[in-house]
Design a protein around this motif. Structure first.
Motif, PDB file in Angstrom:
ATOM      1  N   GLY A   1       0.840  -1.209   0.000  1.00 39.71           N
ATOM      2  CA  GLY A   1       0.000   0.000   0.000  1.00 39.71           C
ATOM      3  C   GLY A   1       0.869   1.251   0.000  1.00 39.71           C
ATOM      4  O   GLY A   1       0.531   2.259  -0.633  1.00 39.71           O
ATOM      5  N   ALA A   2       2.013   1.177   0.694  1.00 37.61           N
ATOM      6  CA  ALA A   2       2.910   2.338   0.762  1.00 37.61           C
ATOM      7  C   ALA A   2       3.440   2.688  -0.630  1.00 37.61           C
ATOM      8  O   ALA A   2       3.711   3.858  -0.925  1.00 37.61           O
ATOM      9  CB  ALA A   2       4.069   2.052   1.716  1.00 37.61           C
ATOM     10  N   MET A   3       3.579   1.681  -1.501  1.00 37.40           N
ATOM     11  CA  MET A   3       4.066   1.950  -2.855  1.00 37.40           C
ATOM     12  C   MET A   3       3.012   2.741  -3.652  1.00 37.40           C
ATOM     13  O   MET A   3       3.332   3.700  -4.360  1.00 37.40           O
ATOM     14  CB  MET A   3       4.412   0.633  -3.557  1.00 37.40           C
ATOM     15  CG  MET A   3       5.518  -0.125  -2.825  1.00 37.40           C
ATOM     16  SD  MET A   3       5.757  -1.822  -3.415  1.00 37.40           S
ATOM     17  CE  MET A   3       6.466  -1.543  -5.029  1.00 37.40           C
TER      18      MET A   3
ATOM     19  N   ALA B   1      -4.169   7.302  -3.182  1.00 36.73           N
ATOM     20  CA  ALA B   1      -3.608   5.980  -3.492  1.00 36.73           C
ATOM     21  C   ALA B   1      -4.699   5.057  -4.020  1.00 36.73           C
ATOM     22  O   ALA B   1      -4.500   4.304  -4.980  1.00 36.73           O
ATOM     23  CB  ALA B   1      -2.953   5.386  -2.247  1.00 36.73           C
ATOM     24  N   SER B   2      -5.867   5.126  -3.386  1.00 35.82           N
ATOM     25  CA  SER B   2      -6.978   4.284  -3.831  1.00 35.82           C
ATOM     26  C   SER B   2      -7.379   4.654  -5.263  1.00 35.82           C
ATOM     27  O   SER B   2      -7.675   3.776  -6.082  1.00 35.82           O
ATOM     28  CB  SER B   2      -8.150   4.456  -2.856  1.00 35.82           C
ATOM     29  OG  SER B   2      -9.238   3.663  -3.234  1.00 35.82           O
ATOM     30  N   LEU B   3      -7.345   5.949  -5.592  1.00 38.45           N
ATOM     31  CA  LEU B   3      -7.721   6.392  -6.947  1.00 38.45           C
ATOM     32  C   LEU B   3      -6.653   6.036  -7.992  1.00 38.45           C
ATOM     33  O   LEU B   3      -6.979   5.485  -9.042  1.00 38.45           O
ATOM     34  CB  LEU B   3      -7.991   7.906  -6.949  1.00 38.45           C
ATOM     35  CG  LEU B   3      -9.266   8.332  -6.204  1.00 38.45           C
ATOM     36  CD1 LEU B   3      -9.312   9.856  -6.050  1.00 38.45           C
ATOM     37  CD2 LEU B   3     -10.520   7.845  -6.923  1.00 38.45           C
ATOM     38  N   VAL B   4      -5.378   6.314  -7.679  1.00 30.77           N
ATOM     39  CA  VAL B   4      -4.347   6.016  -8.692  1.00 30.77           C
ATOM     40  C   VAL B   4      -4.174   4.507  -8.886  1.00 30.77           C
ATOM     41  O   VAL B   4      -3.759   4.060  -9.953  1.00 30.77           O
ATOM     42  CB  VAL B   4      -2.973   6.676  -8.391  1.00 30.77           C
ATOM     43  CG1 VAL B   4      -3.098   8.187  -8.292  1.00 30.77           C
ATOM     44  CG2 VAL B   4      -2.312   6.111  -7.143  1.00 30.77           C
ATOM     45  N   SER B   5      -4.544   3.721  -7.867  1.00 29.59           N
ATOM     46  CA  SER B   5      -4.375   2.262  -7.977  1.00 29.59           C
ATOM     47  C   SER B   5      -5.379   1.644  -8.948  1.00 29.59           C
ATOM     48  O   SER B   5      -5.288   0.464  -9.265  1.00 29.59           O
ATOM     49  CB  SER B   5      -4.491   1.602  -6.601  1.00 29.59           C
ATOM     50  OG  SER B   5      -5.824   1.595  -6.158  1.00 29.59           O
ATOM     51  N   ARG B   6      -6.324   2.435  -9.437  1.00 27.24           N
ATOM     52  CA  ARG B   6      -7.279   1.914 -10.428  1.00 27.24           C
ATOM     53  C   ARG B   6      -6.647   1.871 -11.817  1.00 27.24           C
ATOM     54  O   ARG B   6      -7.130   1.188 -12.711  1.00 27.24           O
ATOM     55  CB  ARG B   6      -8.514   2.826 -10.505  1.00 27.24           C
ATOM     56  CG  ARG B   6      -9.251   2.921  -9.191  1.00 27.24           C
ATOM     57  CD  ARG B   6     -10.483   3.777  -9.313  1.00 27.24           C
ATOM     58  NE  ARG B   6     -10.170   5.110  -9.835  1.00 27.24           N
ATOM     59  CZ  ARG B   6     -11.089   6.061 -10.037  1.00 27.24           C
ATOM     60  NH1 ARG B   6     -12.359   5.811  -9.792  1.00 27.24           N
ATOM     61  NH2 ARG B   6     -10.738   7.241 -10.490  1.00 27.24           N
TER      62      ARG B   6
HETATM   63  O1   DC Z   1      -2.951  -0.602   2.399  1.00 23.32           O
HETATM   64  P1   DC Z   1      -3.092   0.903   2.192  1.00 23.32           P
HETATM   65  O2   DC Z   1      -4.302   1.475   2.870  1.00 23.32           O
HETATM   66  O3   DC Z   1      -1.851   1.650   2.547  1.00 23.32           O
HETATM   67  O4   DC Z   1      -3.305   1.073   0.607  1.00 23.32           O
HETATM   68  C1   DC Z   1      -3.578   2.328   0.015  1.00 23.32           C
HETATM   69  C2   DC Z   1      -4.340   2.121  -1.283  1.00 23.32           C
HETATM   70  O5   DC Z   1      -3.490   1.501  -2.253  1.00 23.32           O
HETATM   71  C3   DC Z   1      -5.567   1.235  -1.206  1.00 23.32           C
HETATM   72  O6   DC Z   1      -6.744   1.973  -0.918  1.00 23.32           O
HETATM   73  C4   DC Z   1      -5.636   0.567  -2.549  1.00 23.32           C
HETATM   74  C5   DC Z   1      -4.213   0.583  -3.056  1.00 23.32           C
HETATM   75  N1   DC Z   1      -3.558  -0.738  -3.017  1.00 23.32           N
HETATM   76  C6   DC Z   1      -3.796  -1.590  -4.056  1.00 23.32           C
HETATM   77  O7   DC Z   1      -4.606  -1.285  -4.931  1.00 23.32           O
HETATM   78  N2   DC Z   1      -3.131  -2.778  -4.125  1.00 23.32           N
HETATM   79  C7   DC Z   1      -2.270  -3.136  -3.169  1.00 23.32           C
HETATM   80  N3   DC Z   1      -1.617  -4.307  -3.275  1.00 23.32           N
HETATM   81  C8   DC Z   1      -2.042  -2.275  -2.066  1.00 23.32           C
HETATM   82  C9   DC Z   1      -2.712  -1.081  -2.000  1.00 23.32           C
END
Ligand code: DC
Length: 218
Positions: A34-36, A98-103
């Motif tokens: 998640g930190a990444m 992070a949740s948005l860019v992870s899409r």
């Molecule tokens: O675990 P976290 O709350 O630090 O993660 C932040 C955001 O990163 C989470 O809302 C979705 C994304 N994430 C992801 O899509 N895939 C992962 N393996 C880890 C985090």
């Protein structure tokens, strides 16, 4: 590939605390994935790119220099373009970012590649949203750690109050539910518990019990 341990689950379920303890007990590194994604959000913010601008986010990640390093005491640090941004990762804005860019598929593919490189080099405990379903699907040690949204919000409130920060239960619950929805309903590599993954509901469990439940399997 070494037999690493994958732990997925929604925000605030206690994954990182559990994963860190398991890593310490087994004396192997812990990777907080998640930190990444949070590091990518920090980079987007610095470049003035909106978290929802998928094309610009894909462009940002293509030229991004993101690395994970460990301090002498074993703490994970995230470097973006050579700078340690670890202190900037834990704000509500960056959680949502992070949740948005992870899409964005380009972001996920790049992070997946980096995470697999880490797991190729050594046995690790890795937590995130897609570790068991996408990053390390072949490891036999796959866990999905969850808890009710209300319990996760209460834990967060308690944690913030203990560190002397303001905390409003309703706002936190709302943010958790929004992030759950974004993470599990995104089109590309969403959060879910696969059929071959052991589900651990920590709503009525202590951290020690959850750690025990995982250690008894590995
Ligand atoms: O675990 P976290 O709350 O630090 O993660 C932040 C955001 O990163 C989470 O809302 C979705 C994304 N994430 C992801 O899509 N895939 C992962 N393996 C880890 C985090």
């Amino acid at each position: 590939m070494k037999q690493s341990i994958g732990i997925d689950g929604p925000a605030g379920a206690g994954k990182s605390t559990i994963a860190k303890r398991i890593a310490a007990i087994l004396q192997i590194p812990y990777l907080d994935t998640g930190a990444m994604y949070r590091g990518v959000a920090v980079a987007a913010k610095r470049h003035g790119v909106a978290f929802t601008d998928e094309a610009a986010i894909a462009e940002t990640v293509a030229s991004l220099d993101l690395s994970v390093r460990y301090s002498d005491s074993g703490e994970q640090h995230i470097f973006v373009d050579g700078e340690d941004v670890t202190g900037e990762l834990r704000t509500e804005e960056i959680s949502q970012g992070a949740s948005l860019v992870s899409r964005v598929p380009a972001v996920r593919d790049r992070m997946t590649e980096l995470q697999r490189e880490v797991a190729h080099a050594q046995r690790v405990v890795m937590d995130g949203r897609d570790i068991c379903t996408n990053v390390l699907p072949d490891t036999p040690y796959k866990f999905f750690v969850t808890a009710s949204a209300e319990e996760r919000a209460s834990r967060r409130v308690k944690q913030l109050k203990e560190s002397g920060q303001p905390a409003d239960y309703e706002t936190i619950l709302h943010d958790i539910i929004r992030r759950d929805r974004q993470d599990s309903e995104r089109a590309y590599k969403p959060l879910y518990c696969g059929a071959d993954t052991k589900r651990i509901d920590t709503t009525d469990m202590t951290i020690e019990e959850a750690v025990e439940a995982i250690l008894s399997e590995v």
